[in-house]
Write a protein that holds these residues in place. Structure first.
Motif, mmCIF file in Angstrom:
data_model
loop_
_atom_site.group_PDB
_atom_site.id
_atom_site.type_symbol
_atom_site.label_atom_id
_atom_site.label_comp_id
_atom_site.label_asym_id
_atom_site.label_seq_id
_atom_site.Cartn_x
_atom_site.Cartn_y
_atom_site.Cartn_z
ATOM 1 N N ALA A 1 -2.051 12.815 -1.341
ATOM 2 C CA ALA A 1 -1.523 11.719 -2.160
ATOM 3 C C ALA A 1 -0.482 12.242 -3.153
ATOM 4 C CB ALA A 1 -2.655 11.013 -2.907
ATOM 5 N N ARG A 2 -0.698 13.465 -3.623
ATOM 6 C CA ARG A 2 0.225 14.038 -4.605
ATOM 7 C C ARG A 2 1.473 14.611 -3.940
ATOM 8 N NH1 ARG A 2 -3.944 16.137 -7.085
ATOM 9 N NH2 ARG A 2 -3.706 18.096 -5.988
ATOM 10 N N THR A 3 1.257 15.426 -2.876
ATOM 11 C CA THR A 3 2.375 16.187 -2.328
ATOM 12 C C THR A 3 3.139 15.421 -1.252
ATOM 13 O OG1 THR A 3 0.915 17.243 -0.732
ATOM 14 C CG2 THR A 3 1.261 18.396 -2.803
ATOM 15 N N ASN A 4 2.461 14.510 -0.551
ATOM 16 C CA ASN A 4 3.151 13.771 0.510
ATOM 17 C C ASN A 4 2.744 12.305 0.479
ATOM 18 O OD1 ASN A 4 4.590 13.062 2.718
ATOM 19 N ND2 ASN A 4 3.811 14.696 4.040
ATOM 20 N N PRO A 5 3.197 11.590 -0.581
ATOM 21 C CA PRO A 5 2.719 10.218 -0.766
ATOM 22 C C PRO A 5 3.075 9.270 0.379
ATOM 23 C CG PRO A 5 4.458 10.748 -2.351
ATOM 24 C CD PRO A 5 4.093 12.023 -1.668
ATOM 25 N N VAL A 6 4.201 9.519 1.050
ATOM 26 C CA VAL A 6 4.577 8.634 2.159
ATOM 27 C C VAL A 6 3.542 8.753 3.278
ATOM 28 C CG1 VAL A 6 6.345 8.082 3.856
ATOM 29 C CG2 VAL A 6 7.023 8.854 1.573
ATOM 30 N N ALA A 7 3.217 10.001 3.641
ATOM 31 C CA ALA A 7 2.229 10.222 4.693
ATOM 32 C C ALA A 7 0.873 9.670 4.269
ATOM 33 C CB ALA A 7 2.115 11.717 4.996
ATOM 34 N N TYR A 8 0.536 9.841 2.984
ATOM 35 C CA TYR A 8 -0.747 9.320 2.500
ATOM 36 C C TYR A 8 -0.786 7.794 2.611
ATOM 37 C CZ TYR A 8 -4.619 8.028 -0.487
ATOM 38 O OH TYR A 8 -5.771 7.458 -0.960
ATOM 39 N N THR B 1 0.846 -1.206 0.000
ATOM 40 C CA THR B 1 0.000 0.000 0.000
ATOM 41 C C THR B 1 0.877 1.250 0.000
ATOM 42 O OG1 THR B 1 -1.707 -1.173 1.247
ATOM 43 C CG2 THR B 1 -1.833 1.223 1.240
ATOM 44 N N ILE B 2 1.863 1.273 0.901
ATOM 45 C CA ILE B 2 2.726 2.456 1.003
ATOM 46 C C ILE B 2 3.558 2.622 -0.275
ATOM 47 C CG2 ILE B 2 4.666 3.478 2.280
ATOM 48 C CD1 ILE B 2 3.488 1.977 4.792
ATOM 49 N N GLN B 3 4.108 1.512 -0.790
ATOM 50 C CA GLN B 3 4.920 1.591 -2.011
ATOM 51 C C GLN B 3 4.098 2.061 -3.207
ATOM 52 O OE1 GLN B 3 8.084 1.436 -1.854
ATOM 53 N NE2 GLN B 3 8.181 0.627 0.214
ATOM 54 N N GLN B 4 2.856 1.578 -3.312
ATOM 55 C CA GLN B 4 1.994 2.005 -4.426
ATOM 56 C C GLN B 4 1.668 3.485 -4.295
ATOM 57 O OE1 GLN B 4 1.597 0.134 -6.928
ATOM 58 N NE2 GLN B 4 0.502 -1.774 -6.569
ATOM 59 N N ALA B 5 1.438 3.943 -3.041
ATOM 60 C CA ALA B 5 1.130 5.363 -2.836
ATOM 61 C C ALA B 5 2.308 6.218 -3.289
ATOM 62 C CB ALA B 5 0.806 5.627 -1.372
ATOM 63 N N ILE B 6 3.524 5.734 -3.011
ATOM 64 C CA ILE B 6 4.715 6.507 -3.362
ATOM 65 C C ILE B 6 4.989 6.424 -4.872
ATOM 66 C CG2 ILE B 6 7.228 6.671 -3.092
ATOM 67 C CD1 ILE B 6 6.780 5.529 -0.209
ATOM 68 N N ALA B 7 5.008 5.208 -5.408
ATOM 69 C CA ALA B 7 5.453 5.036 -6.800
ATOM 70 C C ALA B 7 4.363 5.375 -7.809
ATOM 71 C CB ALA B 7 5.942 3.605 -7.013
ATOM 72 N N ASN B 8 3.100 5.114 -7.453
ATOM 73 C CA ASN B 8 2.065 5.192 -8.484
ATOM 74 C C ASN B 8 0.865 6.077 -8.155
ATOM 75 O OD1 ASN B 8 3.420 3.293 -10.228
ATOM 76 N ND2 ASN B 8 2.873 1.726 -8.734
ATOM 77 N N HIS B 9 0.738 6.553 -6.921
ATOM 78 C CA HIS B 9 -0.415 7.385 -6.516
ATOM 79 C C HIS B 9 -1.738 6.715 -6.868
ATOM 80 C CE1 HIS B 9 2.357 10.780 -5.905
ATOM 81 N NE2 HIS B 9 2.940 10.351 -7.006
#
Lengths: 307, 270
Positions: free
Chosen positions: B227-234, A230-238
């Protein structure tokens, strides 16, 4: 009633999503499987972009597996040593998988790749279940000779770093466990699945773990693998839509209650034939989508541009 | 001091009354803000105003676009997969044209100048299509570029972002009115609304352009921006929400089952 999904960027019918969740929940309650491998394709059929469907399904799996994992941990059904070594592979695989998704989306071939992998997985799972349950219904029993381990088992036994896993009562190679975790991690990211359909047979048939420990350890690794994915997808792919994930989870929880109650009324083999048929139908629809001429030959490349 | 104060007061009064001195803006957009919240399924906004009597009206609503990635599918070993990826730049993100009469009934040079041809020719001419070949960006030649531009137009028409609706503006004397359909896929930002009045003799006068604001609000804004500006926190938040919901709902169901069925409930994994 429509709800606008903040990350998918589209409105969906709440009851459609709850219904899909419930349908998969009924199946998972009936069969004792996670159902992630059905939920992602169903979401795609409902018009959710494949990458969002997979990543949000992973997010939903975190919710769906948390309480089960906790319960099995309390009952002592989790082989923590096995689980943690498995997770080394799972976390690496999930992280690599999310990057693979990013690269594939960049060249516009994520959708087709994930559908092909799905077709392969669903064919194997559905086909195996169908054959096994038909044999069981006919009263045939698989003749397994415990003195003659398969070639694959002998290969695993020869790998270095053999270790004892006391809770499971098995001895196997760390390399095999990490490797298995890695494959399941990659699939978790690529397809949005928990991977129980690989982990469970591998733990029970290949490693010889007791079923209940395999279930507990699988749930334990699924919670952490899906958290990482979940975290990796949020970072790599939004692509993680938490609103979609929670809706799916609510639907599947309600469905699972009914499923678990229905399951007492059927024989195991009959249930497995039904599940196999459902799995093969979903597979057939994916094959149909892959080979039929698309409505438009020019499509948006996911993950680029947009709003 | 007193003189100064008086002057200031006069100036203030003048400023206050200035808007009343000129006629109200010829075009009004109501509502002039579209909020994209968790219940957003699309919206409508009314554009109305006054034009010289007997004039035909063209309303053009457009928003700038971003570079868009497009893929061309081709058959590879029986399967349809992407065979070429390009980036299209210069096409609007939103483009709707509403008219009071058939475009064919209007002077062709007016239609051309306003860039509102029925087949979106003005847009395809604006498109710049590039492909990456071995780390080099290549601009596609006109015919190939038009294919992609047409493809993007089709996609945006299906999403309701692009449309040309002839006869959608009603004119009554010197008053005109039209309803813009804003689809769910509308991009955030400003949509510029331009109104042209085409007199019976073919003279064109442009009314003062207006702006329709499209903004995310609430959960859509909060989660979308995070989700756009702080994906880690999201990502961490998504995990935390899932864990909490998972545990709370599972316990709730166990409690309900005890209450209703007087049993320990059924575990999903048994």
């Amino acid at each position: 009633m429509e709800i606008y999904l903040p990350i998918a960027g589209m409105p969906v019918n709440v009851f459609l999503i709850l219904g899909l969740g419930a349908l998969v929940g009924v199946l998972s309650g009936l069969f004792g499987v996670g159902g992630g491998f059905l939920l992602t394709p169903l979401l795609i059929f409902a018009g959710i972009p494949p990458a969002v469907a997979a990543a949000s399904d992973t997010n939903q799996i975190v919710a769906a597996s948390a309480s089960g994992a906790l319960a099995h941990k309390r009952l002592g059904n989790v082989d923590v040593k096995m689980g943690i070594i498995y997770l080394i592979g799972g976390v690496l695989g999930g992280t690599a998988g999310a990057q693979l998704v990013r690269v594939l989306r960049g060249v516009g071939n994520y959708d087709v790749t994930m559908k092909i992998v799905y077709v392969i997985m669903l064919t194997l799972v559905g086909g195996f279940m169908l054959i096994e349950s038909i044999n069981a219904l006919r009263g045939k029993k698989k003749e397994a000779d415990p003195n003659k381990p398969s070639a694959f088992k002998r290969f695993v036994q020869r790998l270095p770093l053999q270790t004892d896993f006391k809770v499971s009562g098995v001895r196997t190679s760390i390399i095999f466990v990490v490797g298995l975790g890695f494959v399941v991690g990659v699939l978790a990211a690529l397809l949005g699945v928990g991977g129980g359909f690989i982990t469970m047979p591998a733990m029970i048939y290949l490693l010889g773990m007791p079923t209940i420990v395999a279930i507990g350890t699988d749930l334990f690794q699924i919670v952490f693998t899906s958290m990482n994915v979940t975290i990796q997808q949020a970072i790599a792919n939004h692509t993680v839509d938490v609103v979609l994930a929670i809706l799916l989870f609510c639907g599947s929880t309600i469905g699972a209650q009914f499923g678990a109650r229905f399951s007492k009324r059927f024989r195991g083999e009959q249930l497995r034939i039904i599940l196999a048929a459902i799995v093969l139908c979903v597979m057939a629809k994916l094959v149909f989508d892959l080979v039929t001429t698309p409505e438009s030959l020019i499509t948006l490349t996911a993950g680029k541009g947009g709003h | 001091m007193r003189v100064l104060r008086l002057l200031a007061l006069l100036a203030g009064l003048c400023w206050l009354f200035t808007p009343l001195a000129v006629a109200a803006p010829a075009v009004t957009v109501e509502p002039n803000t579209i909020n994209v919240g968790i219940d957003f399924t699309g919206a409508q906004t009314t554009v109305k105003g006054t034009v010289p009597e007997g004039a035909q009206v063209i309303i053009k609503a457009s928003a700038p676009g971003h570079p868009i990635g497009l893929s061309k599918k081709g058959r590879v070993g029986g399967l349809w997969m992407t065979v070429e990826s390009v980036t299209v730049d210069g096409m609007p993100g939103f483009y709707q044209v509403l008219t009071s009469a058939e475009l064919s009934a209007m002077p062709p040079e007016v239609v051309r100048e306003a860039g509102v041809d029925p087949d979106f020719a003005a847009l395809t001419a604006m498109a710049r299509v590039t492909a990456k070949h071995e780390e080099q960006t290549v601009v596609l030649e006109a015919a190939a570029a038009e294919d992609y531009a047409r493809g993007l137009i089709d996609i945006n028409r299906q999403k309701g972002l692009y449309s040309i609706r002839e006869g959608a503006v009603s004119v009554n004397g010197d008053r005109f009115e039209a309803v813009l359909d804003i689809p769910a896929a509308v991009p955030r930002g400003d949509i510029k609304i331009e109104v042209l009045a085409v007199g019976p003799d073919g003279t064109v006068s442009a009314l003062e352009p207006q702006v329709l604001k499209v903004a995310s609000i609430g959960l859509v804004k909060g989660l979308g921006e995070m989700a756009r500006t702080n994906p880690v926190a999201y990502g961490l938040l998504a995990v935390a929400i899932a864990l909490t919901t998972g545990l709370v709902i599972a316990n709730l169901f166990k409690y309900l089952q005890k209450l209703i069925f007087k049993d320990e409930g059924v575990s999903a994994h048994h």
